[in-house]
Enzyme design. Structure first.
Site, PDB file in Angstrom:
ATOM      1  N   GLY A  12      37.905 106.445 -80.566  1.00 16.44           N
ATOM      2  CA  GLY A  12      36.754 108.656 -80.954  1.00 16.44           C
ATOM      3  C   GLY A  12      37.659 110.212 -80.223  1.00 16.44           C
ATOM      4  NE  ARG A  15      32.284 112.665 -83.265  1.00 16.74           N
ATOM      5  CZ  ARG A  15      31.129 112.312 -83.467  1.00 16.74           C
ATOM      6  NH1 ARG A  15      31.394 113.056 -84.462  1.00 16.74           N
ATOM      7  NH2 ARG A  15      30.184 111.838 -83.490  1.00 16.74           N
ATOM      8  CG  ASP A  60      35.058 100.238 -88.686  1.00 13.39           C
ATOM      9  OD1 ASP A  60      34.689 100.633 -86.886  1.00 13.39           O
ATOM     10  OD2 ASP A  60      34.566 100.293 -89.446  1.00 13.39           O
ATOM     11  CB  VAL A  61      36.050 100.220 -82.704  1.00 15.24           C
ATOM     12  CG1 VAL A  61      37.237 101.885 -82.140  1.00 15.24           C
ATOM     13  CG2 VAL A  61      34.900 100.297 -82.837  1.00 15.24           C
ATOM     14  CG  ASN A  87      36.078 108.598 -76.669  1.00 15.96           C
ATOM     15  OD1 ASN A  87      35.428 108.734 -74.961  1.00 15.96           O
ATOM     16  ND2 ASN A  87      36.457 108.375 -76.749  1.00 15.96           N
ATOM     17  CB  SER A 142      27.202 105.685 -70.194  1.00 14.07           C
ATOM     18  OG  SER A 142      26.523 106.323 -70.113  1.00 14.07           O
ATOM     19  CE1 TYR A 155      26.488 105.497 -75.716  1.00 20.84           C
ATOM     20  CE2 TYR A 155      24.945 105.553 -73.729  1.00 20.84           C
ATOM     21  CZ  TYR A 155      26.128 106.626 -74.148  1.00 20.84           C
ATOM     22  OH  TYR A 155      27.095 107.113 -73.808  1.00 20.84           O
ATOM     23  CE  LYS A 159      29.493 104.222 -74.233  1.00 18.20           C
ATOM     24  NZ  LYS A 159      31.048 103.662 -74.197  1.00 18.20           N
TER      25      LYS A 159
END
Ligand code: NAD
Length: 253
Positions: A12, A15, A60-61, A87, A142, A155, A159
């Site tokens: 990742g 960006r 592509d993870v 990441n 996160s 999400y 994490k």
């Protein structure tokens, strides 16, 4: 320089925070593999223009084949792998919604990128680190797992899994000299965070969070780079299975 002769992969890295990690690793002397499902040219060009060595890889993870290719191409180009920054995640495309509104498809897609992806990348890279009896794996979790932020159940859950995975991996890989640590970033002003606030009608959230921070300001991508470099370098060689919370003092734990 902290990372001279080191080879780092940042998933990742095209960006956002991943790009900041790539540039930081380069500044400390590492050769950087920028691996992403989107075009990596911007990050690779920035490193090369600054006189560094970088390679962009389409990744592509979720795919075992793709992660294996990432590891193989890195070794082919730079001879070894010392550092993996896990990441990549489904983050920027998210919209805040109640837990019962999340579709099954979105749940599965997110888990396959955010959880399975970290496992796949680690599996692909670990054998190369085992061979040299040294490695640094840094998993990006996160700060939402510490706060239990509402509106992002899938999400936040993913994490939490990344955090737990880091603990298990530190024990399974410690005997091979591989250190596995975790970072929990606070709410950081990447384009992805701005997009989430916009689609969720939550503009201004960063100001509310900044007001809760001991350091009293918003978090910028560059604020995370120091912790990544520390955990990537020999300075942290006796640290594994740990989590560093980088949020300017919003959560104390
Ligand atoms: P971002 O969405 O810009 O970055 C995610 C990157 O992962 C993108 O480059 C994307 O293309 C890549 N990616 C997505 N799916 C992929 C796949 N299947 N294979 C390979 N690459 C894939 O978000 P960001 O703000 O830069 O966040 C980066 C990381 O930091 C994420 O793991 C995110 O969860 C975490 N994080 C961010 C914040 C924040 O406030 N920005 C806070 C805590 C944690």
């Amino acid at each position: 320089m902290l990372l001279e002769n080191r080879v780092a992969i940042v998933t990742g890295g095209a960006r956002g925070l991943g790009q900041s990690y790539c540039l930081g690793l380069h500044r400390e002397g590492a050769k950087v593999v920028v691996a992403d499902i989107i075009d990596t040219t911007e990050t690779v060009t920035k490193i090369k223009q600054a006189g560094g060595e970088a390679l962009g890889i389409k990744l592509d993870v979720r795919s075992a084949e793709s992660t294996q290719q990432m590891a193989a191409k890195t070794v082919e180009a730079f001879g070894k792998i010392d550092i993996l920054i896990n990441n990549a995640a489904l983050y920027g495309d998210l919209k805040m919604q109640a837990f019962h509104e999340i579709s099954e498809e979105e749940w599965d897609r997110l888990m396959s990128i955010n959880v399975k992806g970290v496992w796949q990348c680690t599996k692909a890279v670990a054998p190369h680190m085992m061979q040299q009896q040294y490695g640094k794996i840094i998993n990006i979790s996160s700060g939402t797992i510490l706060m239990g932020v509402p509106g992002l159940l899938h999400y936040v859950t993913s994490k939490g899994a990344v955090w737990a995975m880091s603990r298990v991996l530190s024990r399974e890989l410690g005997g091979f000299g591989i250190r596995v640590n975790c970072i929990t970033p606070g709410f950081t002003m990447s384009q992805a965070s701005r997009d989430i606030m916009k689609v969720s009608g939550a503009e201004g959230m960063e100001k509310q969070i900044a007001a809760q921070a001991a350091l009293g300001r918003e978090e910028e991508p560059e604020d995370l780079v120091g912790a990544v470099l520390f955990l990537s370098s020999e300075l942290s060689d006796f640290i594994t299975g740990q989590t560093i919370n980088v949020d300017g003092g919003v959560v104390h734990w």
